[in-house]
Design an enzyme around this catalytic site. Structure first.
Site, PDB file in Angstrom:
ATOM      1  CE1 TYR A   1      18.567 -41.963 -56.744  1.00 56.98           C
ATOM      2  CE2 TYR A   1      18.558 -40.017 -58.137  1.00 56.98           C
ATOM      3  CZ  TYR A   1      19.231 -41.081 -57.564  1.00 56.98           C
ATOM      4  OH  TYR A   1      20.558 -41.256 -57.806  1.00 56.98           O
TER       5      TYR A   1
ATOM      6  CG  HIS B   1      22.709 -39.229 -61.889  1.00 56.34           C
ATOM      7  ND1 HIS B   1      22.186 -38.527 -60.831  1.00 56.34           N
ATOM      8  CD2 HIS B   1      22.239 -40.497 -61.776  1.00 56.34           C
ATOM      9  CE1 HIS B   1      21.432 -39.338 -60.102  1.00 56.34           C
ATOM     10  NE2 HIS B   1      21.440 -40.529 -60.661  1.00 56.34           N
TER      11      HIS B   1
ATOM     12  CG  HIS C   1      19.451 -44.622 -54.274  1.00 50.89           C
ATOM     13  ND1 HIS C   1      20.255 -43.517 -54.128  1.00 50.89           N
ATOM     14  CD2 HIS C   1      19.968 -45.313 -55.332  1.00 50.89           C
ATOM     15  CE1 HIS C   1      21.209 -43.541 -55.037  1.00 50.89           C
ATOM     16  NE2 HIS C   1      21.059 -44.622 -55.780  1.00 50.89           N
TER      17      HIS C   1
ATOM     18  CG  HIS D   1      27.681 -46.157 -59.192  1.00 48.43           C
ATOM     19  ND1 HIS D   1      27.176 -46.131 -60.461  1.00 48.43           N
ATOM     20  CD2 HIS D   1      26.691 -45.673 -58.408  1.00 48.43           C
ATOM     21  CE1 HIS D   1      25.939 -45.648 -60.441  1.00 48.43           C
ATOM     22  NE2 HIS D   1      25.622 -45.373 -59.214  1.00 48.43           N
TER      23      HIS D   1
ATOM     24  CG  HIS E   1      24.038 -48.446 -57.841  1.00 42.17           C
ATOM     25  ND1 HIS E   1      23.568 -48.304 -59.120  1.00 42.17           N
ATOM     26  CD2 HIS E   1      23.672 -47.301 -57.182  1.00 42.17           C
ATOM     27  CE1 HIS E   1      22.965 -47.131 -59.244  1.00 42.17           C
ATOM     28  NE2 HIS E   1      23.002 -46.512 -58.080  1.00 42.17           N
TER      29      HIS E   1
ATOM     30  CD  GLU F   1      19.457 -44.179 -59.602  1.00 43.23           C
ATOM     31  OE1 GLU F   1      19.855 -43.250 -60.320  1.00 43.23           O
ATOM     32  OE2 GLU F   1      20.225 -44.915 -58.950  1.00 43.23           O
TER      33      GLU F   1
END
Length: 309
Positions: free
Chosen positions: A257, A248, A216, A201, A154, A267
């Site tokens: 990151y 997260h 990112h 996501h 993503h 990431e």
């Protein structure tokens, strides 16, 4: 067939300041597989377990950042229908001919209100993953090169008007809202996480005054242990780490990151939950945004908030 419409993230064209440095980072340190170079000087790469020709394109430029982010759709009829739907919604599109990108068919490109270039396509050459399609082994030597992510997963983009962006992705492209962070007024979204699949996501946006910015690109690993191994490899290669390894709250993924030599953040992550489009979106409030982003630290560092390319 259960999966229709937009299938998945397909590729990102990333601007780097020095192509040789960029190739070394993405190929030798991150561990992507180089699959070609074109007459424009662009370099094509893919993660070892991806089957399409490429997912990352590197272009040398005077400014770092992202040129466009592309999604693969089901077939030619879907591409035509989505273009018609975008036009009917008031979004201008234009067709890019086949083979403008190596081994890739026609693409439909459009600009979203955040200032980013998004594109759709349905054809890209299947080059495989160095595995047989009959009785394959579980991994290959390419999977052990560098960090060795499974796929481009993503991206997170920064720009204005993210509520208008959400309208397009949800009402036209068939995505759904998975999680969001609201600002101090309790109503306006600071950030949104959108999916076209069962992933937590496939693309995300943060409200930002400057349009067209990259926060990112993200690459999937298959375990927390691989995230820790990625941290070791980054340190061995003097990669500039932003934060991590950590977890997260939003999406529940484990993460690091870091920055490529041009200052583009990337990431490496694993985990995260599976989602469904009928689920109610998860909301994070302003006072808990630090916990949402970095669950262990429970606060955001300034570099994570302010450094984009």
């Amino acid at each position: 067939m259960a999966i229709t419409g937009v299938l998945r993230p397909g590729h990102a064209q990333i601007r780097v300041l020095d192509l040789d440095e960029g190739v070394h980072h993405y190929r030798d340190v991150l561990g992507l597989v180089e699959t070609g170079r074109d007459a424009q000087g662009r370099v094509y790469l893919k993660a070892w377990d991806e089957r399409d020709h490429h997912s990352v394109i590197l272009r040398q430029a005077d400014e770092a950042g992202i040129d466009f982010f592309g999604f693969k759709v089901l077939d030619a009829a879907t591409l035509d229908q989505l273009e018609a739907d975008l036009n009917a919604y008031g979004v201008a599109t234009h067709r890019i001919p086949a083979n403008d990108l190596m081994e890739t068919g026609e693409r439909v490109r459009f600009e979203i209100p955040s200032g980013h270039q998004i594109e759709l396509y349905w054809q890209k050459k299947d080059v495989g993953n160095c595995q047989a399609y009959v009785n394959p082994e579980p991994w290959t030597k390419e999977s052990e090169t560098g960090i060795g992510p499974i796929r481009l997963d993503h991206c997170l983009l920064y720009g204005p008007d993210i509520e208008k962006v959400q309208d397009i992705f949800v009402n036209v492209l068939g995505f759904y809202l998975v999680e969001h962070v609201v600002m101090e007024d309790g109503k306006t979204d600071l950030a949104i996480w959108l999916s076209c699949s069962m992933k937590a996501h496939d693309i995300a946006f943060v409200r930002h005054p400057e349009p067209g910015k990259l926060h990112h690109t993200s690459f999937l690993l298959d375990s927390w242990e691989k995230v820790l191994r990625a941290a070791d490899i980054m340190s061995m290669n003097k990669v500039s780490i932003d934060i991590g390894p950590t977890r997260h709250g939003i999406t529940r993924g484990t993460t690091i990151y870091a920055f490529d030599p041009s200052g583009n953040r990337f990431e490496t992550f694993s985990g995260g939950y599976q989602s469904y489009p009928d689920w109610k979106p998860i909301k994070w409030t302003w006072e808990e945004v630090g916990t949402g982003i970095f669950y262990h630290d429970r606060k955001l560092n300034e570099r994570f908030l302010s450094v984009v390319s």
